[in-house]
Design an enzyme around this catalytic site. Structure first.
Site, short mmCIF file in Angstrom:
data_model
loop_
_atom_site.label_atom_id
_atom_site.label_comp_id
_atom_site.label_asym_id
_atom_site.label_seq_id
_atom_site.Cartn_x
_atom_site.Cartn_y
_atom_site.Cartn_z
N LYS A 18 0.85 -1.19 0.00
CA LYS A 18 0.00 0.00 0.00
C LYS A 18 0.88 1.23 0.00
O LYS A 18 2.02 1.24 0.45
CB LYS A 18 -0.93 0.01 1.22
CG LYS A 18 -0.25 0.23 2.58
CD LYS A 18 -0.05 1.69 2.94
CE LYS A 18 0.97 1.85 4.06
NZ LYS A 18 1.26 3.29 4.34
N VAL A 45 10.87 -4.23 3.79
CA VAL A 45 10.51 -4.20 5.21
C VAL A 45 10.84 -2.82 5.79
O VAL A 45 11.86 -2.22 5.47
CB VAL A 45 11.29 -5.30 5.97
CG1 VAL A 45 11.01 -5.23 7.47
CG2 VAL A 45 10.91 -6.68 5.41
N GLY A 46 9.95 -2.32 6.67
CA GLY A 46 10.18 -1.04 7.32
C GLY A 46 10.30 0.10 6.33
O GLY A 46 11.10 1.01 6.50
N LEU A 63 5.47 0.84 3.16
CA LEU A 63 4.66 0.23 2.10
C LEU A 63 3.69 -0.81 2.64
O LEU A 63 3.03 -1.51 1.86
CB LEU A 63 5.59 -0.43 1.06
CG LEU A 63 6.44 0.55 0.25
CD1 LEU A 63 7.52 -0.21 -0.51
CD2 LEU A 63 5.58 1.35 -0.72
N GLY A 64 3.58 -0.92 3.95
CA GLY A 64 2.57 -1.79 4.55
C GLY A 64 2.82 -3.27 4.36
O GLY A 64 1.86 -4.05 4.30
N ALA A 73 0.09 -6.16 4.85
CA ALA A 73 -0.27 -7.03 3.73
C ALA A 73 -0.17 -8.50 4.14
O ALA A 73 -1.03 -9.32 3.78
CB ALA A 73 0.62 -6.74 2.53
N ASP A 109 -3.43 -0.18 8.82
CA ASP A 109 -3.51 -0.41 7.39
C ASP A 109 -4.15 -1.74 7.02
O ASP A 109 -4.52 -1.95 5.86
CB ASP A 109 -2.12 -0.36 6.76
CG ASP A 109 -1.42 0.97 6.97
OD1 ASP A 109 -2.13 2.00 7.04
OD2 ASP A 109 -0.18 0.99 7.07
#
Length: 316
Positions: A32, A127-128, A131-132, A136, A168
């Protein structure tokens, strides 16, 4: 490297059922980003989370979660694989706090059964990175378990559970485009072809999406703490952008480079440090890629499409 953890359950707590399902469920869940992200005050009743008003967009960078039923009483297991595991590959990482595992536990509690499921996560979302990826993974796990256990719960029920886990995750269950309010968990979907979607397209949120990713990570709580100190910069559609750039200056350099190369929009994704750039056509996309490579303002470039949605497949 594939970290693995198993968590057996006590015999007294085992859920009995006649036949072990031979089915394996695979869910590809997209990352995301936030096309807009307005950050309001923190709320004690939300555990200190900030009030948000955001426009979510799912982009075509996918993590894959595979769920298979295990023997009753065997408990859960988790395997992680992929080239970009970040801190998840650390020996200090508590896999029982992994977002996917927490989602599995939440589904098991709601269904009043034991989490006797083997999970495998193939990581492609950095990761981190804002971008969620963890959200996800959690959403993909919920979708997979809903199918694996033949619960057939509607998305709204899954979103209610997901809202207890993170901001999210309710959006990631469906992807596409949506508005998020509350602390981000109250979702209003934007229908394909609707007036709201067409307005976003007219604003330049269309065409190819380029993600400038980094080896380094940013801690979301640290970004919010910095935001509380520095606030939002004037004109930023993402109120966390100034805080993220202050902690990771290369993100700001990548935004400037993409904008000068003709991006219709370039911004920090969520709490960063990843940068998302929208390119109206192939020529603009190539210019952005070239300038990012020439100036080395990002570590990795990912090409994607948007908006995207989770994909569920069943294998006997």
């Amino acid at each position: 490297m594939s970290p693995v953890i198993s968590h057996p359950r006590p015999a007294a707590a085992r859920h009995q059922f006649d036949e072990l399902s031979p089915i394996t469920i695979t869910v590809d869940c997209p990352a995301k980003t936030n096309l807009t992200l307005e950050v309001g005050p923190a709320h004690d009743e939300w555990g200190g989370r900030h009030e948000l008003d955001t426009t979510y967009c799912a982009i075509g960078v996918y993590d894959t979660v595979t769920a298979t039923a295990k023997q009753p009483g065997a408990g859960f297991s988790l395997e992680l694989e992929g080239a970009y595991l970040g801190d998840l590959a650390s020996s200090r990482s508590d896999m029982r706090r992994n977002h996917a595992v927490l989602a599995l536990f939440a589904m098991a509690q709601a269904a009043e059964r034991e989490p006797d499921v083997a999970l495998t996560i193939t990581k492609r979302i950095p990761v981190g990175a804002g971008l969620g990826g963890g959200s996800a993974d959690a959403a993909a796990t919920m979708l997979a378990v809903n199918r694996l256990w033949e619960l057939n719960w509607p998305i709204e029920r899954l979103r209610t559970i997901a809202a207890t886990l993170g901001a999210d995750m309710p959006f990631c269950l469906t992807g596409g485009l949506a508005y998020g309010t509350g602390f981000g968990e109250r979702i209003t979907d934007i229908a394909p072809g609707s007036r709201d979607e067409l307005a976003l397209i007219e604003q330049g949120f269309s065409g190819e999406v380029l993600v400038g990713a980094y080896q380094s990570q940013l801690s979301t709580p640290e970004v919010y703490h910095t935001f509380d100190l520095v606030g939002a910069a004037e004109g930023d559609r993402n109120h966390l952008q100034a805080a993220a750039i202050s902690l990771h200056p290369r993100s700001g350099q990548a935004i400037d480079a993409a904008t000068q190369a003709g991006a219709s929009h370039a911004f920090v994704s969520g709490s960063g440090p990843s940068v998302v750039a929208f390119a109206a056509d192939e020529a603009a996309a190539q210019r952005i890629i070239e300038v990012w490579r020439d100036t080395a303002v990002v570590d990795r470039i990912i090409r994607a499409k948007s908006p995207e949605h989770p994909n569920i497949s069943v294998r006997q």
